[in-house]
Design a protein around this motif. Structure first.
Motif, short mmCIF file in Angstrom:
data_model
loop_
_atom_site.label_atom_id
_atom_site.label_comp_id
_atom_site.label_asym_id
_atom_site.label_seq_id
_atom_site.Cartn_x
_atom_site.Cartn_y
_atom_site.Cartn_z
N GLY A 1 0.97 -1.02 0.22
CA GLY A 1 -0.10 0.09 0.03
C GLY A 1 0.55 1.10 0.18
O GLY A 1 1.93 1.29 0.71
N GLU A 2 0.66 2.35 -0.68
CA GLU A 2 1.48 3.47 -0.76
C GLU A 2 0.98 4.15 0.24
O GLU A 2 2.19 5.07 0.61
N SER A 3 0.40 4.27 1.43
CA SER A 3 -0.33 5.06 2.48
C SER A 3 0.19 4.21 3.20
O SER A 3 -0.62 4.88 4.64
N ASP A 4 1.10 2.88 3.94
CA ASP A 4 1.14 1.90 4.69
C ASP A 4 2.58 2.94 5.53
O ASP A 4 3.64 3.10 5.08
N THR B 1 2.32 -1.51 -6.28
CA THR B 1 1.46 -0.93 -5.36
C THR B 1 0.16 -0.36 -5.59
O THR B 1 -0.40 0.11 -6.69
N TYR B 2 -0.61 -0.23 -4.56
CA TYR B 2 -1.49 0.07 -4.20
C TYR B 2 -1.94 1.71 -3.39
O TYR B 2 -1.74 1.95 -3.05
N PRO B 3 -2.62 2.55 -4.66
CA PRO B 3 -2.45 3.84 -4.26
C PRO B 3 -3.87 3.86 -2.62
O PRO B 3 -4.69 3.28 -2.70
N HIS B 4 -3.18 4.96 -1.64
CA HIS B 4 -4.39 4.70 -0.86
C HIS B 4 -4.07 3.92 0.14
O HIS B 4 -6.00 3.74 1.01
N LEU B 5 -3.68 2.96 -0.27
CA LEU B 5 -3.99 1.29 0.72
C LEU B 5 -2.53 1.48 2.32
O LEU B 5 -1.73 2.02 1.48
N SER B 6 -3.76 1.36 3.21
CA SER B 6 -2.65 1.62 4.35
C SER B 6 -1.57 0.39 4.86
O SER B 6 -1.88 -0.45 3.77
N CYS C 1 -6.62 -5.07 0.26
CA CYS C 1 -7.53 -4.47 -0.33
C CYS C 1 -8.44 -5.43 -1.62
O CYS C 1 -7.61 -6.15 -1.93
#
Length: 230
Positions: free
Chosen positions: A172-175, A203-208, A212
């Motif tokens: 996740g890009e927001s990890d 990578t996954y945008p907005h994923l902490s 998902c």
């Protein structure tokens, strides 16, 4: 090791999601710190292929330095989450041996190692990478979610030498827990250990620090590609 589960400590308690038909492949999936196999068993049921068995072991409770030595399910001790934090070398190696025992048990019961994939999330993903790269067998692949490579300085010399192990790394890009940069550094390191063409880093945008549905769809495609129906 005997044929029963008692000789494989983690297997006796593991959550197993059985296939709907004859099982010709297996995925061993390792949860993250403080979790159990149950949550991932539910998630993986949602992407299951009918001929694949999912095995979700539970980590034993141990005192974790990062959390003021409080007892929690952990595959090995964690001293810190930065790439230069000290590491629990003996704990990592012991945990990897326990996972290899599950692989041997499945092989004895008819699913060969080249039809076994290993994966995990966070600390479990870290252990799955280490186990696959040091296992005496070439496995079908690795699913490494939101994680890093433990004991990275010991590679490539610690590697089993199998260059064609497919690795799917997702992050996740927001990890905030394991920053995506660590994932990227891990992907670069893995390219020095296995054939760079075998590594997919998504990578996954907005994923902490979680997963998902899009990520799980990618995982399913990867499993289907490298564990096709026989």
């Amino acid at each position: 090791m005997c044929g029963n589960n008692m000789s494989v400590p983690l297997l006796a308690e593991a959550v197993t999601v059985s296939g709907m038909e004859k099982e010709t492949a297996a995925v061993i999936f390792l949860h993250g710190l403080g979790d159990s196999g149950h949550g991932w068993a539910d998630t993986l049921t949602g992407i299951q292929l009918p001929y694949v068995k999912f095995i979700c072991p539970h980590a034993p409770p141990i005192p974790v330095t990062l959390n003021m030595k409080s007892m929690m399910p952990a595959w090995f001790d964690l001293m810190g989450l930065s790439p230069d934090s000290p590491e629990d070398e003996s704990g990592i190696k012991k945990a990897a041996e326990n996972i290899k025992a599950i692989i041997e048990h499945e092989a004895k019961n008819g699913i060969p190692p080249n039809r076994i994939m290993i994966g995990g999330f966070s600390q479990g993903g870290a252990l799955s990478l280490y186990t696959a790269l040091t296992c005496q067998h070439q496995l079908a692949g690795v699913v490494a979610l939101s994680c890093w490579l433990p004991l990275h300085r010991s590679f490539p010399s610690a590697s089993n030498g199998f260059k064609n192990v497919p690795i799917l790394q997702c992050h996740g890009e927001s990890d905030a827990m394991i920053p995506v940069q660590f994932g990227a550094m891990t992907a670069e390191k893995l390219k020095t250990i296995v054939d760079p063409h075998m590594i997919t880093f998504k990578t996954y945008p907005h994923l902490s620090h979680s997963s998902c549905p899009q990520e799980m769809a990618t995982v399913r495609e990867f499993i289907e590609k490298y564990l096709p129906r026989i």
